[in-house]
Motif scaffolding. Structure first.
Motif, PDB file in Angstrom:
ATOM      1  N   GLY A   1       0.797  -1.221   0.000  1.00 25.29           N
ATOM      2  CA  GLY A   1       0.000   0.000   0.000  1.00 25.29           C
ATOM      3  C   GLY A   1       0.828   1.269   0.000  1.00 25.29           C
ATOM      4  O   GLY A   1       0.775   2.049   0.949  1.00 25.29           O
TER       5      GLY A   1
ATOM      6  N   SER B   1      -2.469  -0.584   8.827  1.00 24.19           N
ATOM      7  CA  SER B   1      -1.439   0.412   9.105  1.00 24.19           C
ATOM      8  C   SER B   1      -0.870   0.221  10.501  1.00 24.19           C
ATOM      9  O   SER B   1      -0.158   1.087  11.016  1.00 24.19           O
TER      10      SER B   1
ATOM     11  N   PHE C   1      -4.452   6.437   3.535  1.00 23.15           N
ATOM     12  CA  PHE C   1      -5.393   5.442   4.056  1.00 23.15           C
ATOM     13  C   PHE C   1      -6.735   5.574   3.333  1.00 23.15           C
ATOM     14  O   PHE C   1      -7.302   4.583   2.850  1.00 23.15           O
TER      15      PHE C   1
ATOM     16  N   ARG D   1       2.598  -0.271  -6.635  1.00 23.43           N
ATOM     17  CA  ARG D   1       1.989  -1.195  -5.674  1.00 23.43           C
ATOM     18  C   ARG D   1       2.193  -2.635  -6.139  1.00 23.43           C
ATOM     19  O   ARG D   1       1.496  -3.121  -7.031  1.00 23.43           O
TER      20      ARG D   1
ATOM     21  N   MET E   1       0.262  -1.023   4.609  1.00 26.32           N
ATOM     22  CA  MET E   1       0.854   0.308   4.598  1.00 26.32           C
ATOM     23  C   MET E   1       2.150   0.289   5.407  1.00 26.32           C
ATOM     24  O   MET E   1       2.257  -0.429   6.404  1.00 26.32           O
TER      25      MET E   1
END
Length: 551
Positions: free
Chosen positions: A45, A229, A263, A52, A255
């Motif tokens: 991410g 994340s 996000f 990506r 992430m």
């Protein structure tokens, strides 16, 4: 279990909702390859969509198996191996390679100093470490060189950039070691806020099932997309999120660090269904301007925890993001969470409780003095027993005996209640409880009230030493407008309308930021250190005379 049953004592018995997954992590991934080989398993991410990288289940497992054979040229099954790297796909590939190889993973926070890294690798007796060159400007390669000079048993250091070279080293016909679901798969070190970190030995059965039950109750669909994340050295990232996703054959979007704009973009671009985000992250997303312009229609549920989730925040997130909500509670020593609300729970239950136990575990609330199970609605310490308790603290027998009873209960050190319907409410840590004039006060209750004030963005309540009362209540406030904070008199008056006098804070401290853990939890021990060092100063103010002598 019958939701209508009324409990009299604070004991929730074990129940089943389908069998446990009796599998190692490697077996789970091989099953996914057989059943959904071409489904996306992992997406990097990063900000640039063109960069990506993506792996199907077949591609991810092939990479991991090639890694295994190289690893077994350097290690033997059962060796402890550190993993010191930021949140990249290579972290995941090495994690699964080490798991297939029967190595015990020792994840390490890449923000740690050389001294902290040396303690963890030394305590674990690690045979080696897999490391990245840097993380957020920190030179990890230099730290590894320094630590290797201190630890004779740390024989091997492998750079993540050498993954392809490592994969080429192995013998293609090397057999994988036989493993059992009860075998230790990783040693997760606690944060060490009250002394040296302790290494909780977590096993395949524990992490797979705890993660599976949690994400299932959070309404994460089979084959869904999850955005992470949370740090991968932490149980929130590498267990609840990642292994929870793989237990449901989903797609894991990784992430490198939390960034609210990225996000929100990833939710839109990758059609994300669910994520684990702590209160500070939820606030950042709600307050970001992109929240109103991105297409977030795929986003169906938020899983939160790690800190108290105030009622006002739950309601705002559900309304503005049009999502379901689930709140979990657990700890490293329990292989992750073991209490969670249901997305179908009422707003009141979502806002004021941390839910009911997951299947196959039993939970009770005990008196901290007598260790007897308490009647419902009385505050005591949470104890849990089941498939999910850790094996031990590695190399720390005394600490293990203090945490695990002879009959298998894990003593969590957390305080809370259970009501007659089997829902639990947390009131804080034993060590965070404020004792004012012999009365026990629980910070989360006070924080929940203050969070609802229009001028308060976040709050942490701590106890300050006092010659008269032993401790007094202090509120450390992050105002919504730091340049124009509310007055102590205003906040005090607001609290007095909603709290008894002894619970109302007597000291008011305003900050622009908090010291946070890597998972976004406010470090109250650091706030207390800042106060002792003179870095935090309560504002001068005067409360009404009639209330000044209330006990």
């Amino acid at each position: 279990m019958n939701a209508q049953k009324k409990f009299v004592e604070s004991y929730f018995p074990k129940y089943e909702n389908g069998p446990l997954i009796e599998s190692t992590l490697g077996d789970l991934m091989l099953k996914n390859v057989r059943e959904v080989p071409d489904r996306l398993a992992l997406i990097e991410g990063v900000a640039d969509p063109a960069k990506r990288r993506r792996w199907t289940y077949r591609q991810l497992v092939d990479e991991a198996l090639a890694c295994v054979r190289g690893l077994l040229e350097h290690f033997k099954p059962g060796d402890r191996v550190g993993l010191l790297a930021p949140e990249t796909p290579e972290w995941v590939i090495f994690q699964h390679g080490m798991s297939f190889a029967g190595l015990i993973i020792v994840p390490i926070n890449p923000a740690y100093t050389a001294r902290e890294v040396a303690f963890i690798l030394g305590n674990a007796g690690a045979a080696g470490v897999v490391y990245a060159n840097e993380s957020r400007g920190k030179n990890l390669a230099e730290i590894v060189r320094e630590v290797q000079g201190q630890l004779d048993h740390l024989k091997v250091a492998i750079n993540v950039d050498d993954l392809a070279k490592l994969q080429a080293e192995g013998k293609p016909d090397r057999a994988l070691p036989v493993q059992d679901p009860g075998d230790v798969m990783q040693i997760q070190y606690t944060s060490g806020t009250t002394g040296f970190p302790k290494g909780a030995c977590l096993h395949h059965r524990g992490v797979i099932n705890a993660a599976h039950f949690i994400v299932e109750r959070a309404a994460f669909p089979m084959g869904g997309v999850w955005l992470n994340s949370m740090p991968m050295f932490h149980i929130g990232g590498a267990v609840v999120s990642e292994i929870g996703v793989f237990s449901r054959q989903g797609t894991f979007v990784l992430m490198r660090a939390f960034d609210p704009a990225l996000f929100l973009e990833l939710i839109e671009a990758e059609k994300v269904n669910c994520s684990l985000i702590v209160p500070t992250m939820i606030l950042a997303l709600l307050n970001h301007p992109d929240a109103k312009t991105r297409d977030l229609s795929s986003f169906n549920s938020i899983l939160s925890g790690a800190a108290a989730v105030p009622e006002a925040l739950v309601k705002r997130a559900k309304k503005e993001f049009a999502v379901e909500f689930a709140i979990m509670y657990g700890q490293t020593e329990s292989n992750g969470p073991f209490l969670e609300t249901f997305t179908t729970d009422s707003d009141e239950l979502q806002s004021t409780t941390i839910g009911r136990p997951i299947p196959h575990v039993e939970v009770k609330v005990v008196d901290v003095g007598t260790l007897e199970t308490l009647p419902v609605n009385q505050v005591g310490e949470y104890w849990v027993r089941g498939f999910n308790t850790m094996k031990e603290y590695y190399g720390q027998a005394e600490a293990t005996r203090a945490a695990l009873t002879e009959d298998g209960w894990l003593r969590t050190g957390d305080l809370g209640t259970m009501d007659e319907n089997g829902y639990f409410r947390i009131t804080g840590r034993l060590k965070e409880m404020i004792i004012r004039g012999g009365m026990n006060l629980y910070p989360s209750e006070i924080e929940s009230i203050l969070f609802e004030h229009d001028d308060v963005a976040q709050v942490a309540v701590i106890g300050l030493p006092d010659d008269t009362w032993g401790e007094t209540v202090a509120a450390v406030i992050l105002p919504k407008n730091p340049d124009s904070p509310p007055s102590p008199e205003t906040l005090w008056g607001y609290c007095r309308k909603n709290l008894s006098p002894q619970k109302t804070p007597e000291h008011w401290i305003f900050v622009r930021e908090y010291p946070l853990t890597a998972t976004g939890k406010i470090q109250k021990n650091v706030l207390l250190d800042w106060y002792k060092d003179g870095k935090l100063t309560p504002q001068d103010w005067s409360r009404p005379e009639r209330d000044s002598k209330v006990a």
